[in-house]
Design a protein around this motif. Structure first.
Motif, PDB file in Angstrom:
ATOM      1  N   PHE A   1       1.108  -1.178  -0.392  1.00 52.74           N
ATOM      2  CA  PHE A   1       0.084   0.100  -0.240  1.00 52.74           C
ATOM      3  C   PHE A   1       0.967   1.151  -0.093  1.00 52.74           C
ATOM      4  N   PRO A   2       0.787   1.662  -0.885  1.00 50.92           N
ATOM      5  CA  PRO A   2       1.264   3.297  -0.816  1.00 50.92           C
ATOM      6  C   PRO A   2       1.054   4.117   0.531  1.00 50.92           C
ATOM      7  N   GLN A   3       2.334   5.012   0.601  1.00 50.14           N
ATOM      8  CA  GLN A   3       2.311   5.221   2.078  1.00 50.14           C
ATOM      9  C   GLN A   3       0.437   6.023   2.444  1.00 50.14           C
ATOM     10  N   GLU A   4      -0.165   7.062   1.586  1.00 47.87           N
ATOM     11  CA  GLU A   4      -0.659   7.711   1.990  1.00 47.87           C
ATOM     12  C   GLU A   4      -2.244   7.037   1.745  1.00 47.87           C
ATOM     13  N   LEU A   5      -1.673   5.817   1.012  1.00 44.96           N
ATOM     14  CA  LEU A   5      -3.087   4.876   1.005  1.00 44.96           C
ATOM     15  C   LEU A   5      -3.431   3.935   2.257  1.00 44.96           C
ATOM     16  N   SER A   6      -2.753   3.957   3.042  1.00 47.62           N
ATOM     17  CA  SER A   6      -2.276   2.759   4.605  1.00 47.62           C
ATOM     18  C   SER A   6      -2.986   4.220   5.219  1.00 47.62           C
ATOM     19  N   ASP A   7      -2.440   5.458   5.662  1.00 49.66           N
ATOM     20  CA  ASP A   7      -3.002   6.344   6.264  1.00 49.66           C
ATOM     21  C   ASP A   7      -4.547   5.962   6.390  1.00 49.66           C
ATOM     22  N   GLN A   8      -5.190   6.357   4.726  1.00 50.07           N
ATOM     23  CA  GLN A   8      -6.239   6.430   4.901  1.00 50.07           C
ATOM     24  C   GLN A   8      -7.112   5.143   5.234  1.00 50.07           C
ATOM     25  N   LEU A   9      -6.852   3.817   5.014  1.00 49.57           N
ATOM     26  CA  LEU A   9      -7.664   2.724   5.072  1.00 49.57           C
ATOM     27  C   LEU A   9      -7.489   2.589   6.696  1.00 49.57           C
ATOM     28  N   LEU A  10      -6.692   3.138   7.517  1.00 46.16           N
ATOM     29  CA  LEU A  10      -6.552   2.847   9.029  1.00 46.16           C
ATOM     30  C   LEU A  10      -7.580   3.946   8.642  1.00 46.16           C
ATOM     31  N   HIS A  11      -8.001   4.923   8.995  1.00 46.19           N
ATOM     32  CA  HIS A  11      -8.338   6.222   9.268  1.00 46.19           C
ATOM     33  C   HIS A  11      -9.839   5.891   8.957  1.00 46.19           C
TER      34      HIS A  11
ATOM     35  N   LEU B   1       5.033  -4.297   8.407  1.00 48.49           N
ATOM     36  CA  LEU B   1       6.059  -3.379   7.598  1.00 48.49           C
ATOM     37  C   LEU B   1       5.910  -3.557   6.311  1.00 48.49           C
ATOM     38  N   GLU B   2       5.833  -4.300   5.293  1.00 43.18           N
ATOM     39  CA  GLU B   2       6.043  -5.090   4.255  1.00 43.18           C
ATOM     40  C   GLU B   2       5.313  -4.008   3.522  1.00 43.18           C
ATOM     41  N   HIS B   3       4.371  -4.344   3.740  1.00 44.75           N
ATOM     42  CA  HIS B   3       3.180  -3.900   3.118  1.00 44.75           C
ATOM     43  C   HIS B   3       2.476  -2.329   3.696  1.00 44.75           C
ATOM     44  N   PHE B   4       2.642  -1.788   4.864  1.00 44.75           N
ATOM     45  CA  PHE B   4       1.900  -0.889   4.962  1.00 44.75           C
ATOM     46  C   PHE B   4       2.918  -0.107   5.896  1.00 44.75           C
ATOM     47  N   ARG B   5       2.363   1.342   5.652  1.00 45.97           N
ATOM     48  CA  ARG B   5       3.316   2.440   6.145  1.00 45.97           C
ATOM     49  C   ARG B   5       3.138   3.252   6.592  1.00 45.97           C
ATOM     50  N   LEU B   6       2.964   3.436   8.096  1.00 51.64           N
ATOM     51  CA  LEU B   6       1.358   4.338   8.484  1.00 51.64           C
ATOM     52  C   LEU B   6       2.998   5.732   8.782  1.00 51.64           C
ATOM     53  N   ARG B   7       2.487   7.442   8.466  1.00 51.93           N
ATOM     54  CA  ARG B   7       3.013   7.988   8.544  1.00 51.93           C
ATOM     55  C   ARG B   7       2.094   8.818   9.365  1.00 51.93           C
ATOM     56  N   ARG B   8       0.448   9.132   9.356  1.00 53.69           N
ATOM     57  CA  ARG B   8      -0.344   9.647   9.896  1.00 53.69           C
ATOM     58  C   ARG B   8      -1.616   9.285  10.156  1.00 53.69           C
ATOM     59  N   ALA B   9      -0.758   8.880  11.803  1.00 53.09           N
ATOM     60  CA  ALA B   9      -2.492   7.276  12.074  1.00 53.09           C
ATOM     61  C   ALA B   9      -3.702   7.907  13.142  1.00 53.09           C
ATOM     62  N   CYS B  10      -4.922   8.201  12.472  1.00 46.61           N
ATOM     63  CA  CYS B  10      -5.845   8.051  13.073  1.00 46.61           C
ATOM     64  C   CYS B  10      -6.475   7.563  13.420  1.00 46.61           C
ATOM     65  N   ILE B  11      -6.668   7.120  14.414  1.00 49.50           N
ATOM     66  CA  ILE B  11      -7.496   6.443  15.381  1.00 49.50           C
ATOM     67  C   ILE B  11      -8.866   6.416  16.635  1.00 49.50           C
ATOM     68  N   GLN B  12      -8.921   7.694  15.615  1.00 46.28           N
ATOM     69  CA  GLN B  12     -10.316   9.039  17.004  1.00 46.28           C
ATOM     70  C   GLN B  12     -11.277   7.408  17.083  1.00 46.28           C
ATOM     71  N   SER B  13     -12.205   7.700  18.089  1.00 43.97           N
ATOM     72  CA  SER B  13     -13.392   6.738  18.508  1.00 43.97           C
ATOM     73  C   SER B  13     -13.502   5.520  18.543  1.00 43.97           C
ATOM     74  N   SER B  14     -12.103   4.965  18.607  1.00 45.39           N
ATOM     75  CA  SER B  14     -12.068   3.331  17.757  1.00 45.39           C
ATOM     76  C   SER B  14     -12.099   2.997  19.718  1.00 45.39           C
ATOM     77  N   CYS B  15     -11.775   1.208  19.308  1.00 42.40           N
ATOM     78  CA  CYS B  15     -11.544   0.376  20.435  1.00 42.40           C
ATOM     79  C   CYS B  15     -10.525  -0.111  20.712  1.00 42.40           C
ATOM     80  N   VAL B  16      -9.058   0.468  21.507  1.00 38.20           N
ATOM     81  CA  VAL B  16      -7.382  -0.184  21.041  1.00 38.20           C
ATOM     82  C   VAL B  16      -7.215   0.042  22.614  1.00 38.20           C
TER      83      VAL B  16
END
Length: 733
Positions: A41-51, A70-85
């Motif tokens: 996944f491109p870095q930006e798309l990885s961020d988008q999928l997490l969000h 990490l071979e497939h996903f590289r996060l830079r802008r991680a947003c997990i607001q209102s989730s349960c982790v």
């Protein structure tokens, strides 16, 4: 507007992944997921999928595991607001990445201490993290100590939000040692003294200090500290209690010459008693000013703020100021309610659709689903913004989003009559009920649940009208689910009973009868419930009482025709008085063809072979067959569409060679009626179901009655030039 355009391919794909994770993944031994196979996944798309996973509510300790690869996903802008982790899930996944931005606001299971301790163990995060949002988290985890609340190791941090945490003065002092800190949000914290801000005055560009209820500084001391923050460009001192500026702190700030010369935006919303003159003077003396927040201050109505175009104002003086407030204060419940109250007054008599305003109202509802204050005023605004003429000019997707918010409000506040009334008023729109995409099954059930505990006649009429149309739009599966709810059948029948006992003919009665008719369409369970709830006895009374009201009779007979299609219920319809009454409606100068048609359908099913044998007088049986046949030959198709069908399955058994000619004749007349109205639609249906072959066999069978063969040939002729078209089937509303 975005609502007028289709969703982006990226959005559609990400949503598809979110809702099919179990199929796309396998589980590790610790229960976390990873993809069977995955591209890089491109870095930006990885961020988008997490969000997107967080937004869709599918992000948790299990699903977040896909980002461990990490071979497939590289996060830079991680947003997990209102989730349960959990802390472990956060540490084992997100802290593996070289994060530049991290938003864990309102995450269930995490505390500020958990986040900081995990980040401290990651060299990449310690050095590279630039933006951290911790809004709404508890400060300390279960086993954490206050010594763990250290921010100063995040040397690269430029933006920090600790809003609505229990951060105190010691925590602020630690934060202010960050060498690169430019943007700080300490709203709603327990801070009592802002003096520590002087330690970062050289770099601080933005300070958000909304709702600091524990602040103990005098006005003069506070202004002394603020005046030294000369690099500050954005200052928010707004007040969430909407109280008067008792010691004149805001007024002093506005009139003090030369203070905060670089300021671009100032927010003092919520401090009542601010003067227009002071606010105007402050703006005019700073050439760079682009925004001022004046909601609930009493200021903002002067000609200066209406005339200026270079400075945006969040206030209440006009629609533009209110929209600015709704956009900027989305997360602040107190300001949302205040802005919506003023919006309601301004939208009571609109001439033009306002899609941008409706979108802002929808966003306010989405942000505060549990706030009665927000939902109550917002639902009233929705009604103002979506009245019949205005709704026609609004994008369907936007209306669909708004309707889902209305349903959420109804579900969250089932006992608040005014809010429920607001929602019903907004829903009672042809544009919304007929064209807008939303969960009609949920809507019908919510409205019926509300109706079962309310007796307000005006609202009852609206609710029954809404349900009647909603049920007509449901799939067979959804209708079956709804028909399985006995309380819905009982409630609708009680309304019919109530109206029939008074002998009235009003919209409520007609809508209730239509709803019952559509609820029993191809739904044997609902038909059984109808009989169990003494519906047949009630309908026999209605037929007698409303013998001159063809619209009532047609709806009653339409439902009884649905019941007659259910083979095991036919014996219960073998009542001599009922059969003779229905027989009398087959033909006559004053009987409309719609009434005769459904009367004929009931009798055709009762006389058909292959089901329960006729249990009444044999002479009556022959009389029914003779009159059924002769009456059908006199029928003329109505000018307007009378009925539509989702399937012809109930008709095919009536065409078998063993059936009496009168029974066959009713079936082919019914099929010719709808085929003549839409040959394309019903031609496709017949072809898919094998109905064309049945009609052809009927024509070729030498034993087929001449009248039946002629109508069957007519149908086949109508279908020769058919084209592909969609279909639906129930009473035409």
């Amino acid at each position: 507007m975005n609502e007028e355009n289709p969703l982006s391919l990226a959005d559609i794909c990400q949503a598809c992944i979110c809702h099919n994770l179990e199929q796309l993944c396998t589980r590790r031994t610790d229960g976390t997921l990873h993809f069977h196979q995955s591209p890089v996944f491109p870095q930006e798309l990885s961020d988008q999928l997490l969000h997107k996973m967080a937004d869709e509510g599918v992000l948790n300790d299990s699903t977040i595991g896909i980002f461990r690869c990490l071979e497939h996903f590289r996060l830079r802008r991680a947003c997990i607001q209102s989730s349960c982790v959990s802390p472990e899930g956060f540490r084992q996944t997100l802290c593996l990445h070289r994060l530049q931005e991290l938003d864990v606001s309102r995450v269930t299971g995490l505390a500020v201490s958990d986040v900081l301790s995990s980040l401290a163990n990651s060299k990449d995060c310690r050095q590279g993290l630039q933006r951290l949002v911790l809004s709404g988290l508890s400060l300390l985890g279960e086993n954490a100590e206050s010594s763990q609340l250290r921010f100063s190791f995040l040397r690269g941090l430029r933006t920090l939000c600790v809003a609505w945490t229990e951060l105190d003065d010691a925590g602020l002092e630690d934060i202010c040692t960050l060498p690169s800190l430019e943007n700080l949000d300490i709203s709603g914290t327990s801070i009592s003294d802002l003096t520590s801000l002087l330690n970062c005055q050289a770099n601080l560009r933005s300070l958000t200090a909304h709702g600091l209820r524990n602040l103990e500084m005098s006005a003069s001391r506070l202004l002394s500290v603020l005046s030294k923050l000369e690099a500050l460009r954005h200052l928010d001192l707004s007040n969430d209690r909407l109280v008067a500026d008792g010691d004149g702190m805001v007024q002093q700030l506005l009139v003090q010459p030369g203070v905060l010369p670089a300021l671009v935006s100032l927010d003092v919303s919520g401090w009542r008693g601010v003067s227009d003159a002071a606010a105007q003077a402050f703006v005019e003396s700073r050439q760079g000013m682009r925004f001022i927040g004046l909601l609930a201050t009493g200021a903002g109505a002067s000609e200066f703020f209406s005339r200026t175009t270079s400075v945006k104002v969040a206030g209440e003086a006009n629609l533009g100021q209110i929209c600015e407030a709704l956009q900027r204060y989305r997360e602040r419940e107190c300001f949302m309610r205040e802005a919506l109250i003023h919006l309601y007054s301004l939208t009571s008599d609109l001439d033009e659709p306002q899609p941008h305003v409706l979108k802002l109202v929808s966003m306010a509802m989405q942000s505060h689903p549990e706030s009665l204050h927000v939902q109550l005023v917002a639902t009233a605004c929705v009604f103002n913004l979506t009245t019949q003429d205005l709704a026609m000019g609004l994008p369907l997707r936007l209306l669909g989003t708004v309707v889902q918010q209305l349903l959420t409000a109804m579900r969250n506040f089932p006992n608040h009559e005014q809010l429920q009334k607001n929602c019903l008023l907004a829903l009672c729109s042809d544009r919304i009920l007929q064209d807008v995409p939303f969960d009609r099954f949920e809507a019908a059930k919510l409205v019926m649940t509300w109706l079962s505990v309310r007796e307000n006649q005006t609202l009852q009429r609206m609710a029954v009208a809404i349900v009647s149309i909603l049920v007509s739009k449901l799939t067979v599966e959804e209708t079956t689910q709804l028909g399985a709810e006995v309380f819905i059948m009982k409630q609708l029948l009680s309304i019919v009973q109530q109206k029939a006992s008074l002998g009235v003919v009003d919209p409520t009665l007609k809508f209730a009868l239509s709803a019952l008719w559509n609820l029993t369409d191809e739904t044997p369970t609902a038909c059984h419930h109808f009989m169990q709830c003494q519906g047949l006895e009630l309908y026999m009374e209605v037929l007698e009482s409303y013998h001159t009201e063809s619209s009532i009779q047609q709806k009653v007979l339409g439902l009884l025709n649905n019941v007659a299609e259910v083979v095991e219920l036919r014996p219960e319809l073998m009542d001599e008085d009922l059969v003779e009454h229905v027989l009398s409606l087959l033909q006559g100068a004053e009987v409309e063809v719609g009434v005769s048609y459904f009367a004929g359908g009931i009798l055709a099913h009762l006389c058909s072979t292959g089901g329960p044998p006729w249990s009444l007088d044999a002479e009556l049986h022959q009389a029914v067959l003779d009159k059924l046949h002769s009456s059908i030959l006199t029928w003329s198709p109505p000018e307007r569409e009378m009925v539509s069908y989702r399937t012809f399955q109930p008709f095919y058994p009536l065409l078998q060679s063993s059936q009496p000619p009168g029974v066959q004749l009713w079936s082919v007349w019914a099929m010719r009626l709808v085929c003549s109205q839409s040959a394309n639609q019903y031609g496709d249906m017949l072809e898919e179901e094998g109905g064309i072959a049945i009609l052809q066999a009927l024509v070729l069978d030498s034993s087929t009655h001449t009248d039946v063969r002629r109508l069957a040939e007519d149908i086949l002729g109508l279908l020769e030039q058919r084209q592909h078209h969609g279909n639906q089937g129930e009473e035409v509303q």
